[in-house]
Scaffold this motif. Structure first.
Motif, PDB file in Angstrom:
ATOM      1  N   ASP A   1      -3.282   7.850  -0.750  1.00  0.00           N
ATOM      2  CA  ASP A   1      -4.268   8.022   0.310  1.00  0.00           C
ATOM      3  C   ASP A   1      -3.897   7.253   1.578  1.00  0.00           C
ATOM      4  O   ASP A   1      -4.681   7.196   2.522  1.00  0.00           O
ATOM      5  CB  ASP A   1      -5.652   7.584  -0.161  1.00  0.00           C
TER       6      ASP A   1
ATOM      7  N   ALA B   1       0.805  -1.229   0.000  1.00  0.00           N
ATOM      8  CA  ALA B   1       0.000   0.000   0.000  1.00  0.00           C
ATOM      9  C   ALA B   1       0.836   1.275   0.000  1.00  0.00           C
ATOM     10  O   ALA B   1       0.285   2.375  -0.057  1.00  0.00           O
ATOM     11  CB  ALA B   1      -0.921   0.005   1.227  1.00  0.00           C
TER      12      ALA B   1
ATOM     13  N   ASP C   1       0.172   4.041  -2.499  1.00  0.00           N
ATOM     14  CA  ASP C   1      -1.156   4.653  -2.481  1.00  0.00           C
ATOM     15  C   ASP C   1      -1.071   6.030  -1.810  1.00  0.00           C
ATOM     16  O   ASP C   1      -0.720   6.147  -0.639  1.00  0.00           O
ATOM     17  CB  ASP C   1      -2.126   3.748  -1.705  1.00  0.00           C
TER      18      ASP C   1
END
Length: 290
Positions: free
Chosen positions: A24, A19, A22
């Protein structure tokens, strides 16, 4: 009251590794160390030196005392005013839609303390990295060195949840009550008043029970025990149909108990924020030893 389990509050190093790209997903190192001090028994300090020597790529460093505590309060690590918290969280880029991943080195309850703070002020998308930086480094995953990279500020939205915070008066009223289960997260010897920082008087809040924060972890890996084992740690306590109040010395280790109870689906759990730093210093309040 118990609802559904939330094992998703705890994420693995493998999940985080996938992740990191990412935008976000925001990662924070919350590490704080406790240092013996002849004058004050101990002091706390942010472990920025270890962060500079190596951290998870893209991570920012949170000084829990400076960034996310009330600097004007007589007790350490107290819940800050909502506007102060929102200002600092926004500066770190935290806003609705962002997933916050928290970790610490050594004691994982610094990460759970910030998890609790973010939840108190209404940010739902916040998780803790299981095993923290110790596990990440042991798996020889990539690290960055030096200061954190710049990050765009966000607009943090405060939705304060008062049910997650317990006051001295509520704790006092809970003594002898069949509606509240008060839990100490301190070590057994500290709970009994045998050793450790007394905060003015040794012992525990009368009627409280002991679930040490350290007992929720694998002693070697610092990862949390499996969910079924964690459930057993609380199985002998009347937490299913009562309000739960967790405490320790300053509300730090107590956040580990509150975090695990949240994973187990208990949604009526609060932290006595001032904990024994307030309680033991006030000689008008009862205390038990032994």
């Amino acid at each position: 009251m118990r609802t559904q389990n939330h094992p998703d509050y705890l994420v693995s190093t493998q999940w985080l590794a996938s992740a990191l790209s990412d935008r976000d997903v925001l990662v924070f190192d919350c590490t704080t160390r406790i240092v013996p001090d002849e004058r004050t028994i101990y002091r706390t300090e942010p472990v920025i030196d270890r962060f500079l020597a190596g951290h998870i790529p893209g991570a920012q460093f949170v000084d829990v005392q400076k960034d996310f505590s009330d600097s004007t309060h007589r007790y350490k690590f107290m819940l800050p005013p909502a506007d102060q918290f929102a200002e600092r969280a926004s500066a770190f880029g935290i806003e609705p839609g962002k997933t916050v991943v928290l970790y610490s080195t050594m004691d994982p309850w610094w990460a759970t303390r910030v998890w609790w703070l973010l939840r108190v002020f209404g940010h739902e998308r916040v998780v803790v990295l299981d095993g923290g930086f110790d596990k990440w480094a042991a798996e020889q995953r990539p690290v960055e060195t030096g200061p954190a990279l710049p990050r765009e500020p966000g607009r943090f939205t405060v939705r304060f949840n008062p049910r997650m915070v317990a006051s001295r008066d509520e704790v006092l009223a809970a003594i002898g009550s069949d509606a509240v289960c008060t839990i100490s997260a301190r070590l057994p010897s500290q709970f009994a008043g045998i050793d450790g920082n007394t905060y003015g008087r040794p012992g525990r809040i009368p009627g409280s029970v002991n679930v040490p924060a350290a007992s929720l972890l694998d002693a070697e890996t610092k990862t949390y025990l499996p969910l079924d084992v964690l459930r057993e740690r609380f199985a002998h306590l009347p937490v299913a149909d009562r309000r739960v109040i967790a405490y320790c010395g300053h509300g730090i280790a107590a956040s580990a108990d509150a975090f695990v109870l949240a994973m187990l689906g208990y949604d009526n759990v609060a932290i006595y924020d001032a904990s024994l730093s307030e309680w033991a210093a006030d000689h008008s309040l009862p205390i038990e030893v032994g």
